[in-house]
Design an enzyme around this catalytic site. Structure first.
Site, PDB file in Angstrom:
ATOM      1  N   LYS A  70       6.143  -7.742  -1.627  1.00  0.00           N
ATOM      2  CA  LYS A  70       5.187  -8.843  -1.443  1.00  0.00           C
ATOM      3  C   LYS A  70       5.742 -10.229  -1.821  1.00  0.00           C
ATOM      4  CE  LYS A  70       0.984  -6.124  -1.742  1.00  0.00           C
ATOM      5  NZ  LYS A  70      -0.382  -6.015  -2.260  1.00  0.00           N
ATOM      6  N   ASP A 106      -5.108 -10.088  -0.080  1.00  0.00           N
ATOM      7  CA  ASP A 106      -5.573  -9.359  -1.276  1.00  0.00           C
ATOM      8  C   ASP A 106      -6.557 -10.265  -2.021  1.00  0.00           C
ATOM      9  OD1 ASP A 106      -3.987  -7.101  -0.879  1.00  0.00           O
ATOM     10  OD2 ASP A 106      -2.280  -7.976  -1.938  1.00  0.00           O
TER      11      ASP A 106
END
Ligand code: ATR
Length: 289
Positions: A70, A106
């Protein structure tokens, strides 16, 4: 039916075998009538740059990025959206020019999940457990959405101090208060929203919670666990036993997917379509218990 016009989206990570993302996106594709498939791509850390370049060359319509890539993926992107850049982590890539632009759904997905459960962050007093990758998005979300204070508890105090410093600096106010997990009794009396972002309680470790003392749970009016395997964690059970409401992280997972799908297609997903997807995810999870 896959044909010459099928758009391909996917997930890069290592490992990717246990992901629920194909269930989310292939269900959304079917429900919204899109000719799109979503597949997992296992990618080793040293090949992240190659994977991004190759994906663009293959006209991959959109990618999700999961652990451990990420942050590592950022140098290979064309651009990064503001909040994702602030967090230093992206989980969704959308084609832009000859490359991809990075987003962090997210954060927005957790926000939408909390909204859907009627849990507010504005002016809220929050306890956040954990300072790793999962807790990071939650920490920024709380600060950006105007939580009045966030007690950031972590087993390793230094990591809590570092994350708190980063978030306070990014939002320009001292809302994050770092504390060692074992020092939870220093949290002032009150009723808090608690977000559980550690790995403790994750299957197969289902009989543990990051804090076992039941007096801690009396501080909590709502407990939100970012874990969804098992669907009811020990943290959730302890929260409920002390009279609070408890939720697992499955809706966060759902809405981070919904937000990614919306970015790729440019069209909103209806709540009804999202709920069909949610039911499929629950069914899938019940299969592995
Ligand atoms: P993730 O991406 O799931 O957040 P991570 O970045 O490795 O994974 O972070 C794991 C989190 O769980 C950390 O907050 C970690 O605490 P430390 O920073 O002290 O390592 C927390 N954690 C893991 N095992 C734990 C345990 N047995 N007790 C308390 N916290 C634990």
């Amino acid at each position: 039916m896959i044909d010459g016009k099928t758009a391909v989206c996917g997930l890069i990570g290592d490992p990717v075998e246990h992901t629920l993302s194909p269930v989310i996106h292939n269900t959304l594709a079917r429900e919204t009538g899109r000719n799109l498939v979503y597949v997992p791509f296992p990618v080793k850390a040293e090949r992240v740059g190659d994977a991004i370049k190759g994906a663009r060359a293959l006209s991959i319509r959109g990618l999700n990025v999961t652990v451990p890539h990420k942050s590592a993926v950022i140098p290979f992107l064309n651009s990064v959206e503001k909040e994702a850049a602030m967090i230093g982590a992206v989980n969704t890539l959308v084609p832009e020019g000859e490359g991809y632009r990075g987003y962090n759904t997210d954060l927005t997905g957790l926000g939408r999940a909390l909204d859907s459960e009627g849990v507010k962050l504005k002016d809220e007093r929050v306890i956040l457990l954990g300072a790793g990758g999962a807790a990071r998005a939650a920490a920024f979300l709380c600060a950006l959405r105007g939580a009045s204070e966030v007690w950031l508890l972590n087993r390793t105090l230094q990591k809590a101090q570092e994350l708190a410093g980063e978030v306070n600096c990014a939002v320009g106010r001292e809302c994050m208060k770092p504390l060692a997990l074992s020092d939870w009794e220093r949290i002032p009396e009150g009723r808090y929203l608690a977000i559980q972002g550690t790995k403790v309680g994750l299957a197969p470790d289902t009989e543990n919670a990051p804090i076992e003392d039941e007096r801690f749970y009396r501080l909590i009016h709502t407990g939100y666990d970012l874990i969804y395997r098992p669907v009811c964690t020990k943290f959730m059970r302890l929260t409920e036993a002390a009279g609070g409401n408890a939720f697992n992280g499955l809706k966060m997972l759902l809405y981070q997917g919904v937000e990614a799908f919306e970015l790729w297609t440019g069209e909103p997903v209806s709540e009804e379509q999202a709920m069909i997807c949610y039911e499929r995810m629950k069914k899938e999870l019940s299969g592995d218990e």
